[in-house]
Design a protein around this motif. Structure first.
Motif, PDB file in Angstrom:
ATOM      1  N   UNK A 318       0.839  -1.205   0.000  1.00 42.26           N
ATOM      2  CA  UNK A 318       0.000   0.000   0.000  1.00 42.26           C
ATOM      3  C   UNK A 318       0.871   1.251   0.000  1.00 42.26           C
ATOM      4  N   UNK A 319       0.257   2.385  -0.193  1.00 41.34           N
ATOM      5  CA  UNK A 319       0.995   3.647  -0.139  1.00 41.34           C
ATOM      6  C   UNK A 319       1.367   3.954   1.310  1.00 41.34           C
ATOM      7  N   UNK A 320       2.568   4.431   1.507  1.00 44.40           N
ATOM      8  CA  UNK A 320       3.003   4.914   2.825  1.00 44.40           C
ATOM      9  C   UNK A 320       3.012   6.434   2.722  1.00 44.40           C
ATOM     10  N   UNK A 321       1.978   7.062   3.257  1.00 47.10           N
ATOM     11  CA  UNK A 321       1.769   8.480   2.965  1.00 47.10           C
ATOM     12  C   UNK A 321       1.187   9.229   4.149  1.00 47.10           C
ATOM     13  N   UNK A 322       1.454  10.517   4.179  1.00 47.59           N
ATOM     14  CA  UNK A 322       0.869  11.394   5.182  1.00 47.59           C
ATOM     15  C   UNK A 322      -0.175  12.336   4.569  1.00 47.59           C
ATOM     16  N   UNK A 323      -0.336  12.277   3.247  1.00 47.45           N
ATOM     17  CA  UNK A 323      -1.295  13.143   2.556  1.00 47.45           C
ATOM     18  C   UNK A 323      -2.411  12.294   1.955  1.00 47.45           C
ATOM     19  N   UNK A 324      -3.629  12.551   2.393  1.00 51.74           N
ATOM     20  CA  UNK A 324      -4.779  11.734   2.024  1.00 51.74           C
ATOM     21  C   UNK A 324      -5.880  12.622   1.451  1.00 51.74           C
ATOM     22  N   UNK A 325      -6.503  12.168   0.369  1.00 50.61           N
ATOM     23  CA  UNK A 325      -7.737  12.776  -0.120  1.00 50.61           C
ATOM     24  C   UNK A 325      -8.853  11.766   0.089  1.00 50.61           C
ATOM     25  N   UNK A 326      -9.957  12.219   0.695  1.00 49.52           N
ATOM     26  CA  UNK A 326     -11.008  11.277   1.061  1.00 49.52           C
ATOM     27  C   UNK A 326     -12.377  11.918   0.973  1.00 49.52           C
ATOM     28  N   UNK A 327     -13.376  11.065   0.751  1.00 51.32           N
ATOM     29  CA  UNK A 327     -14.771  11.474   0.895  1.00 51.32           C
ATOM     30  C   UNK A 327     -15.162  11.192   2.337  1.00 51.32           C
ATOM     31  N   UNK A 328     -15.743  12.184   3.001  1.00 45.01           N
ATOM     32  CA  UNK A 328     -16.078  12.024   4.410  1.00 45.01           C
ATOM     33  C   UNK A 328     -17.565  12.294   4.628  1.00 45.01           C
ATOM     34  N   UNK A 329     -18.192  11.464   5.457  1.00 47.35           N
ATOM     35  CA  UNK A 329     -19.548  11.705   5.922  1.00 47.35           C
ATOM     36  C   UNK A 329     -19.431  12.253   7.338  1.00 47.35           C
ATOM     37  N   UNK A 330     -19.927  13.474   7.537  1.00 47.63           N
ATOM     38  CA  UNK A 330     -19.750  14.136   8.831  1.00 47.63           C
ATOM     39  C   UNK A 330     -20.863  13.713   9.793  1.00 47.63           C
ATOM     40  N   UNK A 331     -20.479  13.331  11.020  1.00 50.02           N
ATOM     41  CA  UNK A 331     -21.408  12.730  11.966  1.00 50.02           C
ATOM     42  C   UNK A 331     -21.607  13.533  13.246  1.00 50.02           C
ATOM     43  N   UNK A 332     -20.968  14.688  13.352  1.00 47.63           N
ATOM     44  CA  UNK A 332     -21.043  15.458  14.586  1.00 47.63           C
ATOM     45  C   UNK A 332     -22.134  16.523  14.483  1.00 47.63           C
ATOM     46  N   UNK A 333     -23.064  16.507  15.423  1.00 46.97           N
ATOM     47  CA  UNK A 333     -24.172  17.453  15.387  1.00 46.97           C
ATOM     48  C   UNK A 333     -23.859  18.778  16.066  1.00 46.97           C
ATOM     49  N   UNK A 334     -22.724  18.851  16.779  1.00 45.44           N
ATOM     50  CA  UNK A 334     -22.408  20.081  17.518  1.00 45.44           C
ATOM     51  C   UNK A 334     -21.400  20.963  16.797  1.00 45.44           C
ATOM     52  N   UNK A 335     -20.368  20.344  16.200  1.00 45.94           N
ATOM     53  CA  UNK A 335     -19.336  21.130  15.528  1.00 45.94           C
ATOM     54  C   UNK A 335     -19.191  20.681  14.084  1.00 45.94           C
ATOM     55  N   UNK A 336     -19.238  21.603  13.134  1.00 40.98           N
ATOM     56  CA  UNK A 336     -19.027  21.227  11.730  1.00 40.98           C
ATOM     57  C   UNK A 336     -17.548  20.967  11.449  1.00 40.98           C
ATOM     58  N   UNK A 337     -17.278  20.256  10.368  1.00 39.56           N
ATOM     59  CA  UNK A 337     -15.894  20.099   9.907  1.00 39.56           C
ATOM     60  C   UNK A 337     -15.463  21.401   9.235  1.00 39.56           C
ATOM     61  N   UNK A 338     -14.304  21.895   9.618  1.00 37.27           N
ATOM     62  CA  UNK A 338     -13.777  23.126   9.029  1.00 37.27           C
ATOM     63  C   UNK A 338     -12.320  22.933   8.645  1.00 37.27           C
ATOM     64  N   UNK A 339     -11.870  23.698   7.663  1.00 33.94           N
ATOM     65  CA  UNK A 339     -10.472  23.645   7.244  1.00 33.94           C
ATOM     66  C   UNK A 339      -9.596  24.157   8.391  1.00 33.94           C
ATOM     67  N   UNK A 340      -8.521  23.435   8.659  1.00 40.05           N
ATOM     68  CA  UNK A 340      -7.618  23.796   9.740  1.00 40.05           C
ATOM     69  C   UNK A 340      -7.887  23.056  11.036  1.00 40.05           C
ATOM     70  N   UNK A 341      -9.050  22.379  11.135  1.00 41.04           N
ATOM     71  CA  UNK A 341      -9.377  21.635  12.356  1.00 41.04           C
ATOM     72  C   UNK A 341      -8.490  20.398  12.475  1.00 41.04           C
ATOM     73  N   UNK A 342      -8.224  19.998  13.714  1.00 41.04           N
ATOM     74  CA  UNK A 342      -7.364  18.839  13.984  1.00 41.04           C
ATOM     75  C   UNK A 342      -8.171  17.734  14.637  1.00 41.04           C
ATOM     76  N   UNK A 343      -7.901  16.500  14.224  1.00 48.05           N
ATOM     77  CA  UNK A 343      -8.630  15.354  14.739  1.00 48.05           C
ATOM     78  C   UNK A 343      -7.683  14.177  14.953  1.00 48.05           C
ATOM     79  N   UNK A 344      -8.100  13.263  15.811  1.00 45.44           N
ATOM     80  CA  UNK A 344      -7.416  11.978  15.904  1.00 45.44           C
ATOM     81  C   UNK A 344      -7.932  11.084  14.783  1.00 45.44           C
TER      82      UNK A 344
END
Length: 427
Positions: A318-344
């Protein structure tokens, strides 16, 4: 007289998810499958009959078998993902009854992410609605290999062949825009049991199988990726015994490919190579391992391997990479996904942290329109994002491998899963 010899062949397992708009009859259909295959205990059926009588229903409401939450029964809708199990002489089944309401899209994504087959219901009186197209798209996005469209409540349109064919043609033309490799369309009545377990005499114009006949015989063995060896290491086994000092095994679940003793393998991210000396299960050694078996792999050489590493073939990695492009389904009802946000990030057995580097577009799953001006993703919205991770991920494209191509995003402050992502591209 000797006792008959019972056949003890291992039956394969089919996971399927139901989807559809509110009141299309998903829960009733599952209840009918459980009832007609005699997969219910007597006390379960008695409880459903009692609740049906208390509600004033003129029939035994089989939907109550899956709508287990009180709120679901009061509102008459499915909210949670309910898992049910049953078996026939040919196959074992796990059903994920997923909600039809638009506000529970995240629940549908959860239920369908591991499904071999998606069963989409439409009401014959209403035809295709917005949710029908939405669920078809989500099944395509999640790479569910088999889709069955059940045109339900055919008894309420007098078993009209014209109505059935109009809905079938409309859905087929919409599915052509998606990636639906295997599509089957069946006219049914979940309430009355027509075309569920056996062919109904009310549809002499329909020449296809009953629903259960199709579920028992749909071919799923070829859906598994047996070419690309992927074995994420979950646990390193070192016995705590003074008599056994040289044992080292790597436990995990085979994501794809076939592993055999003697095979040359490579360990990522280190890149060291070795050969498999043995493959063991809870029942003893085996001569090969394939998905979704959980096994312990032993290697000929002493290599530093820990949880999160991955065993693969030297020339098929597989690719060994730190840069990923993905389709995401957002599941959080309190905070939207925003550019610059950090997640585990949780990817196979590997953990990392990531920052959202960009949001390319938000997708309208009803029209397939891409909104490139979007600045964030709210609850149940889907979009394409760019991620940068703190440590390299050992990733494939989701279309190639649903295990190494999928990941989840976690809010570190609440430890809640806030997004489910399918990797589109690695760089």
């Amino acid at each position: 007289m000797t006792a008959p010899v019972l056949e003890t062949r291992a039956m394969d397992l089919l996971r399927f998810a139901t989807a559809g708009s509110v009141d299309d009859g998903k829960s009733t259909l599952i209840g009918r499958l459980l009832y007609d295959t005699k997969s219910l205990f007597t006390d379960q059926l008695a409880a459903v009959e009692a609740v049906s009588a208390a509600r004033g229903d003129e029939y035994t409401n089989l939907a109550l078998l899956t709508d287990g939450l009180r709120a679901e029964r009061e509102q008459g809708i499915t909210i949670d993902v309910a898992y049910r199990y049953f078996a026939t002489p040919r196959r074992k089944f796990i059903i994920a009854d997923t909600p039809g309401h638009i506000q529970y899209t995240r629940n549908m994504v959860t239920g369908a992410s591991t499904a071999d087959l998606a069963l989409i219901l439409v009401d014959a009186r209403k035809g295709l609605v917005e949710q029908s197209r939405r669920h078809a798209f989500l099944c395509s996005l999640l790479r569910v290999p088999h889709v069955v469209l059940c045109v339900n409540k055919m008894d309420l349109v007098d078993w009209s062949q014209e109505v059935f064919e109009r809905i079938a043609d409309e859905f087929t033309s919409f599915a052509a825009k998606l990636e639906a490799p295997d599509l089957t369309i069946i006219p049914i009545s979940a309430l009355q049991g027509d075309n569920i377990v056996t062919r109904s005499e009310k549809t002499p114009w329909y020449e296809g199988p009953s629903l259960l006949h199709h579920l028992e015989r749909v071919h799923i063995a070829s859906d598994r990726n047996l070419v690309d060896v992927r074995f994420p290491v979950q646990y390193v086994i070192r016995p705590q015994s003074t008599t056994v000092t040289d044992y080292r095994g790597y436990a995990g679940q085979v994501a794809s490919g076939v592993l055999k003793p003697g095979d040359e393998v490579m360990v990522l991210p280190s890149g060291f190579t070795s050969r498999i000396s043995a493959i063991e299960t809870a029942d003893g050694p085996v001569t090969e391992a394939f998905p979704p078996m959980s096994v312990t792999v032993r290697l000929e050489d002493e290599i530093d391997i820990s949880r999160g590493d991955l065993i693969c073939r030297p020339h098929n990695a597989p690719a060994v990479t730190q840069d990923i492009e993905a389709m995401v389904c957002w599941m959080d009802e309190t905070r939207p996904l925003t550019v610059g946000a950090k997640y585990a990030v949780k990817h196979t057995t590997r953990a990392a942290r990531a920052v959202v580097r960009g949001l390319q577009y938000r997708l309208d799953v009803n029209t397939l329109h891409r909104d490139e001006s979007a600045t964030g993703l709210g609850l149940n919205e889907i979009g394409r994002i760019r991620l940068r991770t703190t440590v390299p991920l050992l990733a494939d494209e989701y279309r190639r491998n649903r295990t190494t191509g999928g990941l989840i995003l976690i809010d570190e402050s609440t430890n809640r899963t806030v997004g489910a992502a399918m990797i589109i591209e690695t760089s």
